[in-house]
Structure formats: structure tokens, C-alpha cells
Design a protein around this motif. Structure first.
Motif, mmCIF file in Angstrom:
data_model
loop_
_atom_site.group_PDB
_atom_site.id
_atom_site.type_symbol
_atom_site.label_atom_id
_atom_site.label_comp_id
_atom_site.label_asym_id
_atom_site.label_seq_id
_atom_site.Cartn_x
_atom_site.Cartn_y
_atom_site.Cartn_z
ATOM 1 N N UNK A 56 0.840 -1.204 0.000
ATOM 2 C CA UNK A 56 0.000 0.000 0.000
ATOM 3 C C UNK A 56 0.868 1.244 0.000
ATOM 4 N N UNK A 57 1.889 1.282 0.853
ATOM 5 C CA UNK A 57 2.790 2.439 0.872
ATOM 6 C C UNK A 57 3.469 2.609 -0.482
ATOM 7 N N UNK A 58 3.912 1.494 -1.066
ATOM 8 C CA UNK A 58 4.594 1.591 -2.356
ATOM 9 C C UNK A 58 3.652 2.089 -3.448
ATOM 10 N N UNK A 59 2.396 1.636 -3.433
ATOM 11 C CA UNK A 59 1.479 2.090 -4.481
ATOM 12 C C UNK A 59 1.085 3.549 -4.276
ATOM 13 N N UNK A 91 -4.821 9.345 -2.216
ATOM 14 C CA UNK A 91 -4.361 7.963 -2.411
ATOM 15 C C UNK A 91 -4.492 7.098 -1.170
ATOM 16 N N UNK A 92 -4.046 7.579 -0.022
ATOM 17 C CA UNK A 92 -4.087 6.754 1.189
ATOM 18 C C UNK A 92 -5.528 6.395 1.540
ATOM 19 N N UNK A 146 -7.001 2.612 1.628
ATOM 20 C CA UNK A 146 -7.554 2.048 2.861
ATOM 21 C C UNK A 146 -9.005 1.612 2.675
ATOM 22 N N UNK A 147 -9.806 2.417 1.983
ATOM 23 C CA UNK A 147 -11.206 2.048 1.741
ATOM 24 C C UNK A 147 -11.294 0.790 0.885
ATOM 25 N N UNK A 148 -10.452 0.702 -0.137
ATOM 26 C CA UNK A 148 -10.468 -0.473 -1.014
ATOM 27 C C UNK A 148 -10.018 -1.718 -0.262
ATOM 28 N N UNK A 149 -8.955 -1.607 0.547
ATOM 29 C CA UNK A 149 -8.507 -2.760 1.330
ATOM 30 C C UNK A 149 -9.591 -3.194 2.308
ATOM 31 N N UNK A 150 -10.279 -2.240 2.902
ATOM 32 C CA UNK A 150 -11.351 -2.568 3.845
ATOM 33 C C UNK A 150 -12.438 -3.393 3.153
ATOM 34 N N UNK A 151 -12.806 -2.980 1.971
ATOM 35 C CA UNK A 151 -13.821 -3.705 1.208
ATOM 36 C C UNK A 151 -13.337 -5.107 0.835
ATOM 37 N N UNK A 152 -12.125 -5.185 0.292
ATOM 38 C CA UNK A 152 -11.584 -6.484 -0.123
ATOM 39 C C UNK A 152 -11.289 -7.394 1.069
ATOM 40 N N UNK A 153 -10.946 -6.786 2.183
ATOM 41 C CA UNK A 153 -10.680 -7.546 3.393
ATOM 42 C C UNK A 153 -11.860 -8.429 3.761
ATOM 43 N N UNK A 154 -13.057 -7.887 3.619
ATOM 44 C CA UNK A 154 -14.265 -8.657 3.954
ATOM 45 C C UNK A 154 -14.438 -9.849 3.013
#
Length: 184
Positions: free
Chosen positions: A93-96, A167-168, A172-180
Motif C-alpha cells: 500500500x505504501x509503495x502504491x 491515495x491513502x 484504505x477504503x479499497x482494502x477494507x472492502x476487499x478484506x471482507x
């Protein structure tokens, strides 16, 4: 920041010139993307275009050198037994966020065989962490490393489309969605 032109010091400066070019390429690609003009890289490095092309005859070779540090960081983290998939996601995430160009290379569909090697290195680094996360019950048992790579690519695509300031939050929102979807 533009470097001031340096006097030609001949072949003895080759190593220093190469390091300056790689550092400049990392910055320029991060700011302007992988299609940034190579003359911008040469200018920032304080070298002429001839020096740049002597070290890196093409854009792909330069990109490989510029982003090798990113891949090495992922590989080192993946090799650390005290680190897990969440740590790798944080680094990715930091790299992207820092450089959309790097993730474009890792996840891009239009591949030069040399870029495929970067993709394979990142995939290999993630494979062990994905297996470990599945065994620990942190990921659903059916999640594959290819699906995780797809998730990284999806998030990178979103991050690439928003301004740097957003970007951050977007990642974070996208990871939260995919996390589920990825977690039990």
C-alpha cells in the motif's frame, strides 16, 4: 528538485552516474508515471541523455533498476518469520501510494518478459505469506496468491486514478472492502 549540471568526469564517474540515474528515475516515475520522459530522468540525475542511454538502453531496463529496491523490500519482509500478510499489504500500500508506476509494472497486463520477472518475484514473495495466512485462519482457505495479486492490482488501479492527497484514503477504503471478501 533539479540537479545542477556536472562537469564530465569520464568513465571514472560511471558508478556514481548510474546511482544518480536510478535515484532520479525512481523519483520521476513516482511523480509522473512509467511513461515519464526519460530526458526528465537525465536532467534530474544531472547527466546527459547519452549517459542515461549508455547505462540503460531502454525504459524497461531503467524501470527494473529503479524499482528493484521495492521488490527487495517485499522479498525481505516476506522472508521474515515474524512478519505476515498484513505487513506485506502495508508495504504494498505504501509503495502504491508513493509510486503508482511500480505497482503498474507489477500488475500490468502489457508485459515485457523482463517485467514478468518482477511480477514473478512479488508473486513468489506473497505466496508464502498467503499460505501462512490461510493455515492461520487469517485468510479464507480458498483464497489464492493470484487472487491476492488481483486485489493488489485492483487497488493500485484505483489509487492511480485519484490525486496524491486522496491515495491513502482510497487505498484504505479499497482494502477494507476487499478484506471482507478475503478474510473468514
Amino acid at each position: 528538485m533539479t540537479a545542477s549540471p556536472r562537469a564530465n568526469r569520464g568513465p571514472g564517474a560511471a558508478r556514481e552516474n548510474r546511482l544518480a540515474i536510478v535515484a532520479a528515475a525512481t523519483e520521476v516515475f513516482a511523480e509522473q508515471g512509467i511513461d515519464a520522459p526519460l530526458n526528465a530522468v537525465a536532467k534530474r540525475a544531472g547527466v546527459g541523455q547519452g549517459v542515461l542511454y549508455r547505462h540503460f538502453p531502454d525504459r524497461v531496463g531503467l524501470a527494473l533498476a529503479a524499482f528493484d529496491t521495492n521488490v527487495a523490500e517485499i522479498e525481505a519482509l516476506a522472508a521474515d518469520p515474524d512478519r505476515g500478510l498484513d505487513d506485506l499489504f502495508a508495504v504494498l500500500t505504501r509503495q502504491m501510494i508513493d509510486s503508482v508506476a511500480f505497482v503498474d509494472i507489477v500488475t500490468g497486463a502489457d508485459r515485457d518478459s523482463r517485467l514478468e520477472a518482477i511480477h514473478d518475484r512479488v508473486r513468489s514473495a506473497l505466496a508464502g505469506a498467503v499460505d501462512q495466512a490461510r493455515r492461520a485462519g487469517v485468510l479464507r482457505p480458498v483464497v489464492t496468491v493470484d487472487e491476492v495479486m488481483l486485489a493488489v492490482g485492483l487497488i493500485a488501479s484505483l489509487v492511480a486514478k485519484v490525486g496524491e492527497a486522496e491515495r491513502r484514503a482510497t487505498a484504505e477504503a479499497a482494502w477494507s472492502l476487499l478484506d471482507r471478501a478475503l478474510r473468514p
